[in-house]
Scaffold this motif. Structure first.
Motif, PDB file in Angstrom:
ATOM      1  N   ARG A  46      49.831  37.706  51.256  1.00 29.16           N
ATOM      2  CA  ARG A  46      49.843  39.041  51.874  1.00 29.16           C
ATOM      3  C   ARG A  46      48.648  39.889  51.451  1.00 29.16           C
ATOM      4  NH1 ARG A  46      55.019  42.056  50.282  1.00 29.16           N
ATOM      5  NH2 ARG A  46      53.787  43.739  51.222  1.00 29.16           N
ATOM      6  N   LEU A  47      48.077  39.601  50.284  1.00 29.77           N
ATOM      7  CA  LEU A  47      46.959  40.405  49.786  1.00 29.77           C
ATOM      8  C   LEU A  47      45.735  40.307  50.689  1.00 29.77           C
ATOM      9  CD1 LEU A  47      47.199  39.666  45.961  1.00 29.77           C
ATOM     10  CD2 LEU A  47      47.779  41.789  47.123  1.00 29.77           C
ATOM     11  N   ARG A  48      45.648  39.245  51.485  1.00 31.71           N
ATOM     12  CA  ARG A  48      44.511  39.117  52.387  1.00 31.71           C
ATOM     13  C   ARG A  48      44.489  40.209  53.452  1.00 31.71           C
ATOM     14  NH1 ARG A  48      44.939  32.511  53.174  1.00 31.71           N
ATOM     15  NH2 ARG A  48      44.100  31.971  51.107  1.00 31.71           N
ATOM     16  N   GLU A  49      45.619  40.864  53.653  1.00 35.95           N
ATOM     17  CA  GLU A  49      45.686  41.939  54.645  1.00 35.95           C
ATOM     18  C   GLU A  49      45.071  43.235  54.129  1.00 35.95           C
ATOM     19  OE1 GLU A  49      49.799  42.356  55.427  1.00 35.95           O
ATOM     20  OE2 GLU A  49      50.090  40.272  56.099  1.00 35.95           O
ATOM     21  N   TYR A  50      44.860  43.329  52.819  1.00 31.09           N
ATOM     22  CA  TYR A  50      44.350  44.566  52.230  1.00 31.09           C
ATOM     23  C   TYR A  50      42.827  44.515  52.136  1.00 31.09           C
ATOM     24  CZ  TYR A  50      49.194  45.493  50.968  1.00 31.09           C
ATOM     25  OH  TYR A  50      50.551  45.728  51.012  1.00 31.09           O
ATOM     26  N   PRO A  51      42.176  45.673  52.288  1.00 26.83           N
ATOM     27  CA  PRO A  51      40.699  45.685  52.279  1.00 26.83           C
ATOM     28  C   PRO A  51      40.088  45.357  50.926  1.00 26.83           C
ATOM     29  CG  PRO A  51      41.577  47.929  52.379  1.00 26.83           C
ATOM     30  CD  PRO A  51      42.741  47.007  52.581  1.00 26.83           C
ATOM     31  N   ASP A  52      40.825  45.560  49.831  1.00 26.39           N
ATOM     32  CA  ASP A  52      40.269  45.295  48.499  1.00 26.39           C
ATOM     33  C   ASP A  52      40.618  43.898  48.002  1.00 26.39           C
ATOM     34  OD1 ASP A  52      42.956  45.902  48.314  1.00 26.39           O
ATOM     35  OD2 ASP A  52      42.785  46.790  46.315  1.00 26.39           O
ATOM     36  N   PHE A  53      40.866  42.962  48.929  1.00 23.27           N
ATOM     37  CA  PHE A  53      41.183  41.587  48.552  1.00 23.27           C
ATOM     38  C   PHE A  53      40.008  40.969  47.809  1.00 23.27           C
ATOM     39  CE2 PHE A  53      41.056  37.003  49.461  1.00 23.27           C
ATOM     40  CZ  PHE A  53      42.285  36.620  48.958  1.00 23.27           C
ATOM     41  N   HIS A  54      40.317  40.340  46.678  1.00 21.11           N
ATOM     42  CA  HIS A  54      39.281  39.737  45.840  1.00 21.11           C
ATOM     43  C   HIS A  54      39.455  38.226  45.831  1.00 21.11           C
ATOM     44  CE1 HIS A  54      36.736  39.034  42.260  1.00 21.11           C
ATOM     45  NE2 HIS A  54      36.181  40.175  42.607  1.00 21.11           N
ATOM     46  N   ASP A  55      38.339  37.529  45.657  1.00 19.42           N
ATOM     47  CA  ASP A  55      38.377  36.062  45.667  1.00 19.42           C
ATOM     48  C   ASP A  55      39.232  35.495  44.542  1.00 19.42           C
ATOM     49  OD1 ASP A  55      36.745  36.054  47.863  1.00 19.42           O
ATOM     50  OD2 ASP A  55      34.880  35.788  46.722  1.00 19.42           O
ATOM     51  N   ASP A  56      39.422  36.260  43.461  1.00 20.96           N
ATOM     52  CA  ASP A  56      40.242  35.769  42.351  1.00 20.96           C
ATOM     53  C   ASP A  56      41.679  35.498  42.788  1.00 20.96           C
ATOM     54  OD1 ASP A  56      38.067  35.924  40.744  1.00 20.96           O
ATOM     55  OD2 ASP A  56      38.646  37.784  39.741  1.00 20.96           O
ATOM     56  N   GLU A  57      42.138  36.233  43.802  1.00 21.95           N
ATOM     57  CA  GLU A  57      43.506  36.021  44.267  1.00 21.95           C
ATOM     58  C   GLU A  57      43.674  34.619  44.835  1.00 21.95           C
ATOM     59  OE1 GLU A  57      45.567  38.228  43.489  1.00 21.95           O
ATOM     60  OE2 GLU A  57      44.227  39.889  43.038  1.00 21.95           O
ATOM     61  N   THR A  58      42.614  34.072  45.417  1.00 19.72           N
ATOM     62  CA  THR A  58      42.681  32.710  45.957  1.00 19.72           C
ATOM     63  C   THR A  58      42.995  31.707  44.862  1.00 19.72           C
ATOM     64  OG1 THR A  58      41.037  33.359  47.612  1.00 19.72           O
ATOM     65  CG2 THR A  58      41.437  31.008  47.328  1.00 19.72           C
ATOM     66  N   ILE A  59      42.467  31.960  43.657  1.00 22.05           N
ATOM     67  CA  ILE A  59      42.726  31.053  42.530  1.00 22.05           C
ATOM     68  C   ILE A  59      44.213  31.048  42.188  1.00 22.05           C
ATOM     69  CG2 ILE A  59      42.227  30.625  40.098  1.00 22.05           C
ATOM     70  CD1 ILE A  59      39.490  31.921  40.567  1.00 22.05           C
ATOM     71  N   TYR A  60      44.835  32.223  42.175  1.00 25.10           N
ATOM     72  CA  TYR A  60      46.264  32.297  41.865  1.00 25.10           C
ATOM     73  C   TYR A  60      47.099  31.616  42.951  1.00 25.10           C
ATOM     74  CZ  TYR A  60      44.729  35.738  38.431  1.00 25.10           C
ATOM     75  OH  TYR A  60      44.096  36.362  37.384  1.00 25.10           O
ATOM     76  N   ILE A  61      46.652  31.709  44.194  1.00 24.30           N
ATOM     77  CA  ILE A  61      47.361  31.019  45.277  1.00 24.30           C
ATOM     78  C   ILE A  61      47.305  29.510  45.058  1.00 24.30           C
ATOM     79  CG2 ILE A  61      47.367  30.565  47.758  1.00 24.30           C
ATOM     80  CD1 ILE A  61      46.303  33.405  48.178  1.00 24.30           C
ATOM     81  N   LYS A  62      46.133  29.011  44.648  1.00 25.07           N
ATOM     82  CA  LYS A  62      45.989  27.584  44.375  1.00 25.07           C
ATOM     83  C   LYS A  62      46.898  27.151  43.227  1.00 25.07           C
ATOM     84  CE  LYS A  62      41.205  27.187  46.005  1.00 25.07           C
ATOM     85  NZ  LYS A  62      39.796  26.883  45.607  1.00 25.07           N
TER      86      LYS A  62
END
Length: 751
Positions: free
Chosen positions: A694-710
């Motif tokens: 869901r964080l991808r919907e926010y404008p301040d989405f950071h690439d670090d969140e992708t790591i947590y998804i993985k």
């Protein structure tokens, strides 16, 4: 070993390691006359580095013999080898080696004034100035420890050539080298080697200029200590001369007070120029790293880190300057490793020049940048440069007389938890006692934030130790915040029946949660927790830290909404104020989006942590993770040791072991069937993925969140596989592994 005087030895390592396999986790073998302390001493004495100081002394040849052996007659291949070897020695010094055992084993550095060569002369003078600058920067940042850097200089480190003249000479040599091959094919081996030498001269020049711009000036007193000699000028100077020398750090002539502004009073044009030089520095360093094999190779395929085959390098040149303590073996990297290290160093200097000054708008950005910079493979030099670039003299940011650290603190407080004492429409704002209490709070929190920022400049181990003290100090600052809240509540209740939000108290709690989270993050990055401790560690991260952070973010949203409703602008219909009203509404909407994204992030992290807790308990029940129990209360002792830094804080951040058992329902989880535990863990990992996506919907989405998804997806797959193979795990091994990109949350691996 045989008895009597027979010296024949028997190889028993196979039997030894076979016996070690029979030891249980936590067991030690010892006898009465040979305990653990004797065993550790024996291991230390067998370390080869203990023999460093007892090598047979050799005769030092010095610069004169090196010149006779053709040092100054070398071709470009030899010059490149000497320069790159010297860079490798400098890197070893930056990584904690002694100056006498590293950089100054180059005979030209020890006899600087006797070097007369078109390449080596400006190069060695430049390195001398770099040593002065680096020593000044690191020692004045107060963030280094003895394992990071050796500030002791056993002999004078000085150059009689002023810094600006050295820089000018380096540029002239670079231009001359480029011009000398301008008529030759650019891709010819000779042209490439000559240009490679010029690139190394340019890197020294840019390194001096970039660091000199980023850090405050060196005073004559500092230069006197570094060079260990008395200047030729008389002690008493005119006021104008003192300003001139203080500003430039050199014996420059003809500068007025206006022209000799200190480097930390930076203009926008100078800032852009420094950023341009920092980018150029990184580009040049990368080009140099790519040309690392152009220099002469070690003879007979010898070790590249041992440069004794070069006439300019004598490893035992300064053996008499070794400290009278246990000798420290110095690791000299090979040339490729050293040049790659310099590429990383220049990249981090570029980050400081381009990004550091833009992170001082609020406290969150300031701290986030400092923490991230430390985690990004930073070295003691770049961490020190960052410290002095933002706080060169005192609490004033970048040395600006009108901007101290109190400004970003108040900006964060006003934006996240707007207190009544800062609201001009509130009676608390006009109360003298309330303002006095608030000012006292700002003094204490400013001191604390400066201390924390300096802590972020230390290595991870020292940082963890200092964070414990900072947590205790911030807990004491809660008292100052409570005084402000009590007086604010008293004033507002006299004028209305509404109870105000505890804005200042919540602000301190928010920062306290961040510090405690950072403490656990440091512990996880340093791999200080073992898997059988994961149940209470990740339970604390989830049920205490994440939940309370979500609570403070929700309070922040409520306070911002209440502050906006109490603002007369919110109900204004005046066209003249419509633009201002629209701007305030947009800022409020942006703040709400940031709070919501952070809330979703914390909820996702809590779900991952819950999944790790349940999976770990299932593995313990499956006997894939062994829990040592040397006493009935061994688990309680381990828990109390881990939670000791929070004991001074009390509720809600300190949870006793008895409270932990009740709140976490750990005993019930250990009675739950293994399949049910794994299924609950699968559900937690699945919920974490849904939240983090869901964080991808926010404008301040950071690439670090992708790591947590993985991480969540990997653990989801691992938990499903564990559920399928739970009855066939006899010959399988299960481990929690931490990746380099995410050292906080582990991934389940089944082999």
């Amino acid at each position: 070993m045989k008895n009597s005087n027979d010296t024949e030895k028997i190889d028993m390592k196979d039997e030894f390691f076979a016996a070690c396999q029979e030891l249980e986790l936590g067991q030690l073998v010892g006898v009465k006359k040979f305990k653990l302390i004797e065993a550790m001493s024996s291991v230390e004495l067998m370390d080869p580095k203990m023999d460093t100081g007892v090598k047979k002394p050799v005769k030092n040849l010095g610069l004169a013999n090196a010149v006779k052996n053709g040092l100054f007659d070398g071709n470009p291949t030899d010059i490149l080898a000497t320069i790159d070897a010297t860079f490798a020695l400098m890197v070893s010094w930056l990584e904690g080696g002694s100056l006498a055992q590293t950089l100054f084993t180059n005979v030209m550095m020890r006899e600087l004034e006797e070097v007369h060569h078109e390449i080596y002369t400006p190069f060695c003078h430049a390195l001398t100035h770099i040593v002065q600058i680096v020593t000044y920067v690191i020692t004045n940042s107060y963030t280094y420890e003895e394992e990071d850097f050796q500030a002791h200089c056993p002999f004078p480190v000085c150059s009689q050539v002023p810094r600006d003249e050295v820089v000018r000479h380096l540029r002239e040599v670079t231009a001359t080298l480029a011009q000398s091959v301008s008529h030759k094919p650019p891709n010819s081996p000779e042209s490439r080697k000559v240009l490679a030498i010029g690139a190394r001269m340019e890197m020294c020049c840019l390194l001096i200029e970039v660091i000199t711009w980023l850090v405050p000036p060196q005073t004559p007193a500092v230069l006197k200590v570094l060079s260990n000699f008395k200047p030729d000028e008389p002690e008493e100077k005119s006021e104008k001369e003192e300003v001139r020398i203080t500003a430039a750090g050199e014996n420059e002539v003809g500068l007025t007070e206006e022209e000799a502004q200190p480097p930390f009073t930076r203009s926008e044009s100078n800032k852009q120029q420094c950023q341009s030089m920092a980018r150029r520095l990184e580009t040049v360093a990368q080009a140099i790293a790519e040309s690392s094999k152009m220099g002469r190779s070690a003879p007979n395929n010898g070790e590249d880190g041992n440069f004794s085959w070069l006439s300019a390098i004598e490893p035992d040149l300064n053996k008499r300057f070794l400290p009278s303590t246990f000798p420290r073996k110095v690791d000299i990297p090979d040339r490729k490793t050293a040049l790659d290290y310099l590429v990383g160093l220049t990249r981090r200097l570029k980050i400081i020049a381009t990004n550091s000054l833009d992170t001082t708008q609020d406290l969150i950005s300031l701290f986030f940048f400092a923490r991230s910079f430390n985690f990004d493979k930073s070295c003691v030099l770049t961490r020190s440069v960052l410290q002095l670039a933002l706080f060169p003299l005192d609490e004033h940011i970048s040395g600006h007389p009108d901007k101290s650290i109190a400004e970003p603190i108040e900006v964060t407080l006003r934006e996240m938890f707007p207190p009544a004492v800062l609201d001009k429409n509130s009676p608390a704002h006009h109360d003298p006692l309330c303002q006095q209490l608030y000012n006292a709070f700002m003094v204490q929190i400013s001191k604390h934030c400066l201390s924390v920022y300096q802590t972020f400049g230390t290595n991870l181990a020292r940082q963890r130790d200092r964070i414990i003290v900072s947590i205790e100090d911030l807990g004491l600052i809660q008292r100052d915040a409570n005084r402000v809240e009590y007086r604010t509540s008293e004033i507002i209740r006299e004028n209305s029946h509404e109870a105000p939000h505890q804005a200042v108290h919540t602000f301190v709690l928010f920062n306290l949660l961040s510090l405690v989270s950072h403490y656990f993050e440091l512990s996880l990055r340093m791999d200080l927790f073992v898997p059988y401790e994961f149940p209470y560690i990740y339970w604390y991260l989830s049920d205490i830290l994440a939940r309370w952070q979500i609570s403070t973010l929700e309070r922040s949203q409520e306070m911002n909404l209440l502050a906006w409703k109490s603002n007369p602008l919110s109900t204004s219909v005046n066209r003249r104020t419509s633009k201002e009203k629209q701007k305030c509404e947009e800022n409020l909407k942006k703040r709400f989006q940031i709070n919501q994204s952070h809330t979703v992030h914390q909820f996702g992290m809590a779900q991952i942590a819950d999944g790790i807790v349940k999976t770990t308990i299932a593995l313990i029940k499956m006997r894939k993770i062994k829990v040592p129990k040397w006493a009935e209360d061994s688990e309680k002792q381990r828990y109390d040791n881990r939670m000791a830094p929070m004991k001074c804080l009390g509720h809600p951040l300190y949870i006793s072991y008895e409270q932990y058992l009740i709140l976490s329902k750990t005993n019930e989880l250990y009675e739950t069937p293994i399949p049910q535990l794994i299924e609950e863990a699968i559900e937690k990992f699945d919920h974490a993925i849904q939240q983090l996506v869901r964080l991808r919907e926010y404008p301040d989405f950071h690439d670090d969140e992708t790591i947590y998804i993985k991480v969540a997806r990997a653990n989801l797959i691992g938990a499903r596989l564990l559920l399928r193979l739970q009855n066939d795990m006899t010959n399988r091994r299960v481990d929690w592994i931490f990746g380099e990109d995410c050292p906080i949350y582990p991934i389940l691996r089944i082999t």
